[in-house]
Write a protein that holds these residues in place. Structure first.
Motif, PDB file in Angstrom:
ATOM      1  N   VAL A 296       0.833  -1.208   0.000  1.00 16.98           N
ATOM      2  CA  VAL A 296       0.000   0.000   0.000  1.00 16.98           C
ATOM      3  C   VAL A 296       0.863   1.251   0.000  1.00 16.98           C
ATOM      4  CG1 VAL A 296      -1.657   1.302   1.330  1.00 16.98           C
ATOM      5  CG2 VAL A 296      -1.902  -1.135   1.136  1.00 16.98           C
ATOM      6  N   LEU A 297       1.903   1.244   0.848  1.00 17.93           N
ATOM      7  CA  LEU A 297       2.734   2.440   0.945  1.00 17.93           C
ATOM      8  C   LEU A 297       3.540   2.652  -0.330  1.00 17.93           C
ATOM      9  CD1 LEU A 297       3.843   2.217   4.617  1.00 17.93           C
ATOM     10  CD2 LEU A 297       2.285   3.827   3.575  1.00 17.93           C
TER      11      LEU A 297
ATOM     12  N   TRP B 271       1.178   4.314  -2.677  1.00 16.25           N
ATOM     13  CA  TRP B 271       0.840   5.694  -2.360  1.00 16.25           C
ATOM     14  C   TRP B 271       2.040   6.611  -2.550  1.00 16.25           C
ATOM     15  CZ3 TRP B 271       2.467   9.234   1.341  1.00 16.25           C
ATOM     16  CH2 TRP B 271       1.688  10.386   1.410  1.00 16.25           C
TER      17      TRP B 271
ATOM     18  N   LEU C   7      -0.887   3.878  -7.422  1.00 13.83           N
ATOM     19  CA  LEU C   7      -1.928   4.097  -6.424  1.00 13.83           C
ATOM     20  C   LEU C   7      -3.058   3.097  -6.615  1.00 13.83           C
ATOM     21  CD1 LEU C   7      -2.839   5.886  -4.088  1.00 13.83           C
ATOM     22  CD2 LEU C   7      -4.188   7.164  -5.727  1.00 13.83           C
TER      23      LEU C   7
ATOM     24  N   GLY D 253      -1.955  -0.258  -5.415  1.00 13.41           N
ATOM     25  CA  GLY D 253      -1.914  -0.312  -3.958  1.00 13.41           C
ATOM     26  C   GLY D 253      -3.300  -0.431  -3.364  1.00 13.41           C
ATOM     27  N   LEU D 254      -4.259   0.358  -3.903  1.00 10.90           N
ATOM     28  CA  LEU D 254      -5.628   0.313  -3.385  1.00 10.90           C
ATOM     29  C   LEU D 254      -6.250  -1.054  -3.615  1.00 10.90           C
ATOM     30  CD1 LEU D 254      -7.107   3.757  -4.414  1.00 10.90           C
ATOM     31  CD2 LEU D 254      -6.659   2.897  -2.140  1.00 10.90           C
TER      32      LEU D 254
ATOM     33  N   SER E 152      -4.821  -3.581  -1.183  1.00 13.14           N
ATOM     34  CA  SER E 152      -5.283  -3.517   0.203  1.00 13.14           C
ATOM     35  C   SER E 152      -6.702  -4.044   0.294  1.00 13.14           C
ATOM     36  CB  SER E 152      -5.162  -2.109   0.773  1.00 13.14           C
ATOM     37  OG  SER E 152      -5.730  -1.186  -0.089  1.00 13.14           O
TER      38      SER E 152
END
Lengths: 175, 342
Positions: free
Chosen positions: B137-138, B141, B149, B152-153, B156
């Motif tokens: 995730v990090l 981001w 992004l 990552g989204l 998660s």
């Protein structure tokens, strides 16, 4: 004892840094560090089960959701310059004023609790290292608190569903 | 320094090195199996049968230029691959991979083939698995790029959704084994039923095993659940902006996570190091064989099944897998309580 002070220092230090950050993502990460240190303290108290649960529930589940929400909102600047220019917290905009009042109340409570004396609450089960004991106590001695907490979480869930539904009916595209 | 302490430290180092080399070995294994399934040769130029190909890849990656987007969050961009790799290594610390041994009489006390024998080992594995989402995730981001992004989204959301089924599958094993310690779970699978069926938990928990493997594949972001890095839509997902060794750390973390999921599946469902024909001190051979079989299954899945669609993945996780996992747990609990299925 060294480990206790180490974990304690990390927990307190990162908690303080959480509120000193301008970027909410950094705050979330520092909070995770604080939870990690707390779980280290539980290990020192010979409660490995509680320590691992602390990581699973807080660091693993709740903070991931926090991070998710913060990333989706993607609003790193949370206060205006004009607001920050005012010297006293109580003069700033609504949410900050409420927050400052809450913080003062919490501080007073903390001082009161710490000066009440050194007597410590005795845990009814004796040992917290056994999962069996924790389960038994949770569902007998503390079953009322347990059930009330579950109702509280249910209410929060229903509230979240209602909020999400209302937003969609107002005309926004479904997510 | 007592001999036991030295043995313990060298065991830790040994596990670390083995995990590192297992990641390199997996790269070769995956490429060879993929080639087999697609009737190609696979790597064969570097070294005998292409065995040195992973080494060549690592050297190439080390000498590549390190790029960083100007708008990236420097601290988190650097930290994310480290977090991913740390979480990957940490989980294996509580996985036992063999019976206690004295190393052919070298030690006075038997040494457990496990870095840390934690009484709540199963929960530790679950906790570390739930922490492994942060690196991804990090990375997504902090890269400050739309593909990263989105990757990552997605990851998660996917990991949160499948973690529940993963946890419930673990819980149904715990109910039967009546212990949170992996060593005890493995040891109760020794012996046979009726003299020829091994007492492995997969025979008591076939549904649990399927749920565990499905959720495990989703947790490690592998095909058919590899949305975080779906290259046709997202370039490379969360690691789009990463290059050189930082990219290699994500790559390594993914393979080590696969090894860990397979090792835990072996311990929980396939009887760990227990097996016929070999004395207990050579049980680790059984363990390695079983892990290798599951890893082959992993690779086989990837090159056989097409990728799901994202909404299908979410619907499957919440509306199919989770209800099955809950029912499985309830049925297991009832079986243990009323019929004494152990």
């Amino acid at each position: 004892m060294t480990l206790f002070y180490l974990f304690g220092a990390i927990a307190v230090g990162s908690s303080l840094l959480v509120i000193a950050q301008r970027n909410p993502i950094h705050s979330v990460l520092l909070l995770i560090a604080s939870f990690g240190a707390l779980s280290g303290l539980y290990v020192l108290l010979d409660a490995p089960f509680v320590a691992v649960i602390q990581i699973i529930v807080y660091a693993g589940a709740i903070m991931v959701l926090f991070l998710f929400v913060v990333m989706l909102l993607n609003a790193p600047v949370e206060e205006t310059e004009a607001d920050l220019a005012r010297p006293y917290l109580l003069l700033r905009s609504g949410p900050m004023r409420a927050g400052a009042l809450l913080a003062i109340a919490l501080g007073v409570e903390l001082v009161w609790a710490l000066t009440r004396g050194t007597e410590t609450g005795v845990f009814a089960g004796g040992s917290v290292s056994s999962v069996r004991d924790i389960g038994r106590i949770l569902f007998t001695e503390y079953s009322f608190a347990f059930e009330v907490t579950s109702v509280l979480i249910l209410v929060a869930m229903v509230g979240a569903v209602i909020l999400a539904r209302r937003e969609r009916r107002a005309g926004g595209a479904p997510e | 320094m007592t001999p036991v302490l030295i043995a313990q430290l060298s065991l830790t180092l040994f596990v670390f090195v083995m995990l590192l080399s297992s990641a390199a070995g997996m790269v070769y294994f995956e490429r060879k199996v993929a080639a087999l399934l697609q009737q190609r040769m696979g790597p064969y130029l570097v070294g005998p049968k292409g065995l040195l190909q992973p080494l060549a890849d690592i050297i190439k990656l080390m000498f590549k230029e390190e790029l960083r987007p100007r708008a990236a969050d420097t601290l988190l961009f650097t930290l994310a691959p480290v977090m991913a790799a740390t979480a990957a290594f940490a989980a294996f610390a509580v996985v036992p991979f063999g019976a206690s041994t004295t190393l052919f009489g070298l030690l006075d006390e038997p040494l457990r083939l496990q870095v840390a024998d934690v009484p709540v080992a199963v929960l530790v594995i679950f906790a570390v698995a739930s922490m492994s989402v942060y690196g991804i995730v990090l990375a997504g981001w902090s890269s400050n790029s739309k593909y990263s992004l989105l990757g990552g989204l997605r990851s998660s959301a996917q990991m949160i959704s499948y973690e529940l089924s993963y946890g419930l599958a673990l819980a149904s094993v715990l109910v039967i084994a009546n212990s949170l310690s992996l060593t005890e779970v493995v040891n109760r699978q020794a012996g046979t039923w009726f003299g020829f069926i091994p007492r492995w938990l997969i025979f008591l928990q076939p549904v649990g095993f399927l749920i565990y493997m499905t959720a495990g594949i989703a947790e490690t972001n592998r095909a058919p659940f590899d949305f975080p890095e779906a290259e046709q839509e997202l370039v490379a997902g969360y690691h789009t902006e990463y290059s050189s060794m930082r990219f290699a750390m994500f790559f390594m973390a993914e393979y080590i996570n696969m090894v860990t999921v397979s090792a835990v599946a072996t311990d929980l469902f396939l009887g760990g190091w227990h097996g016929p024909f070999l004395p207990e001190s050579f049980g680790w051979i059984w363990f390695l064989l079983k892990v290798a079989a599951i890893l082959f299954f992993y690779v086989w899945m990837r090159w056989t099944l097409p990728r799901y669609r994202y909404d299908q993945l979410m619907r499957f996780g919440w509306k199919v897998l989770l209800p099955i996992a809950v029912v499985n747990l309830i049925v297991t609990a009832a079986g243990v309580l009323y019929f004494d299925v152990r």
